[in-house]
Design a protein around this motif. Sequence first.
Motif, short mmCIF file in Angstrom:
data_model
loop_
_atom_site.label_atom_id
_atom_site.label_comp_id
_atom_site.label_asym_id
_atom_site.label_seq_id
_atom_site.Cartn_x
_atom_site.Cartn_y
_atom_site.Cartn_z
N GLN A 245 -5.85 12.83 -64.80
CA GLN A 245 -5.28 14.15 -65.05
C GLN A 245 -3.96 14.30 -64.31
O GLN A 245 -3.74 13.72 -63.25
N ALA A 246 -3.07 15.10 -64.89
CA ALA A 246 -1.80 15.37 -64.21
C ALA A 246 -2.06 16.13 -62.92
O ALA A 246 -2.92 17.01 -62.88
N PRO A 262 -0.19 23.34 -58.76
CA PRO A 262 -1.26 22.35 -58.69
C PRO A 262 -2.27 22.60 -59.80
O PRO A 262 -2.50 23.74 -60.21
N LEU A 263 -2.87 21.54 -60.28
CA LEU A 263 -3.81 21.67 -61.40
C LEU A 263 -4.95 22.62 -61.08
O LEU A 263 -5.45 23.33 -61.95
N SER A 264 -5.37 22.64 -59.81
CA SER A 264 -6.49 23.49 -59.43
C SER A 264 -6.17 24.98 -59.55
O SER A 264 -7.07 25.81 -59.60
N GLU A 265 -4.87 25.33 -59.62
CA GLU A 265 -4.47 26.74 -59.69
C GLU A 265 -4.22 27.21 -61.12
O GLU A 265 -3.87 28.37 -61.33
N VAL A 266 -4.37 26.32 -62.10
CA VAL A 266 -4.18 26.73 -63.49
C VAL A 266 -5.42 27.51 -63.94
O VAL A 266 -6.55 27.02 -63.85
N ARG A 279 0.58 14.35 -70.21
CA ARG A 279 -0.76 14.60 -70.72
C ARG A 279 -1.09 16.09 -70.64
O ARG A 279 -0.59 16.80 -69.76
N LEU A 280 -1.91 16.55 -71.55
CA LEU A 280 -2.37 17.94 -71.48
C LEU A 280 -3.19 18.10 -70.22
O LEU A 280 -4.18 17.39 -70.01
N PRO A 281 -2.82 19.03 -69.34
CA PRO A 281 -3.51 19.13 -68.05
C PRO A 281 -4.92 19.70 -68.15
O PRO A 281 -5.79 19.34 -67.37
N VAL A 282 -5.15 20.60 -69.11
CA VAL A 282 -6.46 21.22 -69.31
C VAL A 282 -6.69 21.35 -70.81
O VAL A 282 -5.82 21.04 -71.61
N ALA A 315 -7.96 18.22 -72.70
CA ALA A 315 -7.22 17.63 -71.59
C ALA A 315 -7.25 16.12 -71.68
O ALA A 315 -8.22 15.53 -72.16
N GLY A 316 -6.17 15.51 -71.21
CA GLY A 316 -6.10 14.06 -71.21
C GLY A 316 -5.35 13.49 -72.38
O GLY A 316 -4.93 12.33 -72.35
N ALA A 317 -5.16 14.28 -73.46
CA ALA A 317 -4.39 13.80 -74.61
C ALA A 317 -2.92 13.67 -74.22
O ALA A 317 -2.37 14.53 -73.54
N LEU A 318 -2.28 12.59 -74.67
CA LEU A 318 -0.90 12.32 -74.32
C LEU A 318 0.04 12.86 -75.39
O LEU A 318 -0.09 12.52 -76.57
N ASN A 319 0.98 13.72 -74.98
CA ASN A 319 1.96 14.27 -75.92
C ASN A 319 3.03 13.20 -76.19
O ASN A 319 3.68 12.70 -75.28
N LEU A 320 3.23 12.89 -77.48
CA LEU A 320 4.12 11.79 -77.84
C LEU A 320 5.52 12.24 -78.25
O LEU A 320 6.50 11.54 -77.99
N THR A 321 5.63 13.39 -78.93
CA THR A 321 6.92 13.69 -79.57
C THR A 321 7.49 15.04 -79.12
O THR A 321 8.38 15.07 -78.27
N GLY A 322 7.03 16.16 -79.69
CA GLY A 322 7.69 17.44 -79.47
C GLY A 322 7.26 18.15 -78.20
O GLY A 322 6.25 17.85 -77.58
#
Length: 728
Positions: A245-246, A262-266, A279-282, A315-322
């Motif tokens: 995760q990011a 920080p990811l914990s504060e989202v 990557r999508l953080p959540v 979460a975990g999916a990698l953004n490739l383009t836009g």
Amino acid sequence: MALAYDAGRSPDFSAYLKGKASDRPTLDLLVKGARCAGCLAKIEREAQALPGVAHARLNLTSGKLTVGFRTSAGADPGAVIAVLERLGYPATPYDPGQAAEANDREGRRLILALAVAAFGAMNTMMFSVPLWAGLFGQELGPATRTVMMWWCALVATPCTLYAGMPFFESAWRSLKARRANMDVPISIGVILTLVISFSETLLRGRDAYFDAAVSLLFLLLIGRWLDHQLKLKARSAAADLLALQAPAASVLGADGQEHRRPLSEVAVGDLLVVRPGERLPVDVRIEAGASQLDTALLTGETLPASVDPGAVCRAGALNLTGVLQVRALARSEDSAVAAVARLVEAGAQSKSKYVRLADKSSAIYVPVVHSAAALTLVGGLALGLGVREALLRAVAVLIITCPCALGLAAPAVQISASARLFRRGVLVKSGAALERLAEVDHVVFDKTGVLTEGRPRLIAAASPDLARAAQLARASAHPLAKALATEAGPGPTAEDVVEHAGLGVAGLVDGRRSRLGRAGFVGAASGRETELWFAVEGEAPIRFAFSDQLRPDAAATVAALLARGLTVEILSGDVAAPVAAAAEGCGIAAWRAGLSPEEKAAAVDALKAQGRKVLMVGDGLNDAAALARAHAAMAPGSALDASQNAADLVFAGERLGAVSEALDVAQAAQARALENFGFAALYNLIAAPAAMAGLVNPFVAALAMSGSSLVVTLNALRVRLPLRPGSR
């Protein structure tokens, strides 16, 4: 600051419930002081006895107790915490950071206590060895013996009191709860040994056992520290997964500015910005923008998924383009990646048959050994022994008869085997899975994504066309474009490239307007296979086809399984031709193609009805039912969540050889566990009567009991894997 339960004030812990909106909420607690199989059984039994509790599972590796409630209305976290307090196991709402800090603190405390015990044992021996030398006719004078005894006391007593604190504190908490754990007889034995030794010294007696007390703690602490290190290795598996995760996310504030948090504060409802390469953080819903996501980590799908506003992504999916603006739908600990990490953590202390056996044995240990010690004392006095001799025998019984070896027999092996497999990229979800895996006699493979790579490769194409198309491919993150660029090798990149999300890329190739992407994007008719189309302005479109190759070690893995005497077959939902080709390439004689999920599951059931112990290796949604029905199941890391949930082991990377290696480790682990149980049983059958008969003094008892635990732990470390060529 840790939260403690106060029955008078009855604080509200409902905020720590997970899934409160569901019918079955859960609560995660960090439990302190639970170390052995007896502790585990006691905590789970008492927690499950509470009204409204459906199940309770303690993971000794992480210290996490997961409590499931039957209904939201009946969920009372405070009652659970209160019960644990009464049992002598303080608990707080589980926090990964707090757990890691407590683990580090425990490790530092153990190593410091071990160092003090080692110092005490070595320096006490300087004065006790001359005393024991009297056994060989080299008697010291009475005054010299007394001086030596006092020096032993001066060195050993403070070291024993400090090094014994982990045991004394645990025993005191247990006794305050009117219960007894394994640290109670250890503590009693150590304290009585000191008392007897001081009595002998003051009365100018013959023998003192200060060296026995500190040496016992030294050897026990070695075993406890080794156990701590084994658990640390097991915990690292889930931690490494969560590292995917990011560490932070870009939150879009009300002022329109981006703020890194920080990811914990989202929080749920936050508006986030995710750029290409992140990557999508959540778990999120797309609010604005369009892109393609690489979801291979979560779904096993090798081709990117096109997403538009309104799409829900994990979460975990990698953004490739836009560039995407997304709305957070869950916290980081509730994300898909965190769920995969929990799969790894869930089985570290699973209820395998060996662990259940150790639980039962440990549960009856304390009353039995205390009764044996009391019987030894009373029997010795009845037979005319002096109080000193009868008490020494009772102390020896308390020290030498310990179920530590029995309690560690299976868990130590499971932790060691799981840690070794993890270093080879295999995540073990339960110790029971290793036991079942060791019994396998038939292996069933799915084809796509298991025997094959699940990754497209370019089929041969004309060099001039490939070289031109590669100029556009090098500007794209699409997996098919990457495969094309890899096949073409290094070269120039097209100019004025524009990526059209979900369609393809356009740009100038050798000064001419060109496109690479889907058939409709370039104006061509689509074919039936995985493909990319390349079109140069004024020329006919050119098709590039891709195929899925066998994993490099697929044939070698199948050969290794056959050499072990196992039978192998393929059950696939693909059409016959590619399945037949894969079977031939791997050397598998039996295969079936075109099977539905129900037919795969029925085939596994039929094999089970024949008495076969089936290992199913699959990755797709159509494999989930078969994986759940098999005697043991494995899935690659690229598999669907449903398949990973149904599998007992998950292997990462491209190596199918992980299957044969897991079988080897499972069989070795079974052998080590049986050896440990045999040794523990034999040890107690010999040690207890010897102590009761007065054949063992407290010093020898300390060496024997500690040595038995060390033997079991070190034997667990013998679960090894053969080194691969080039590995270290």
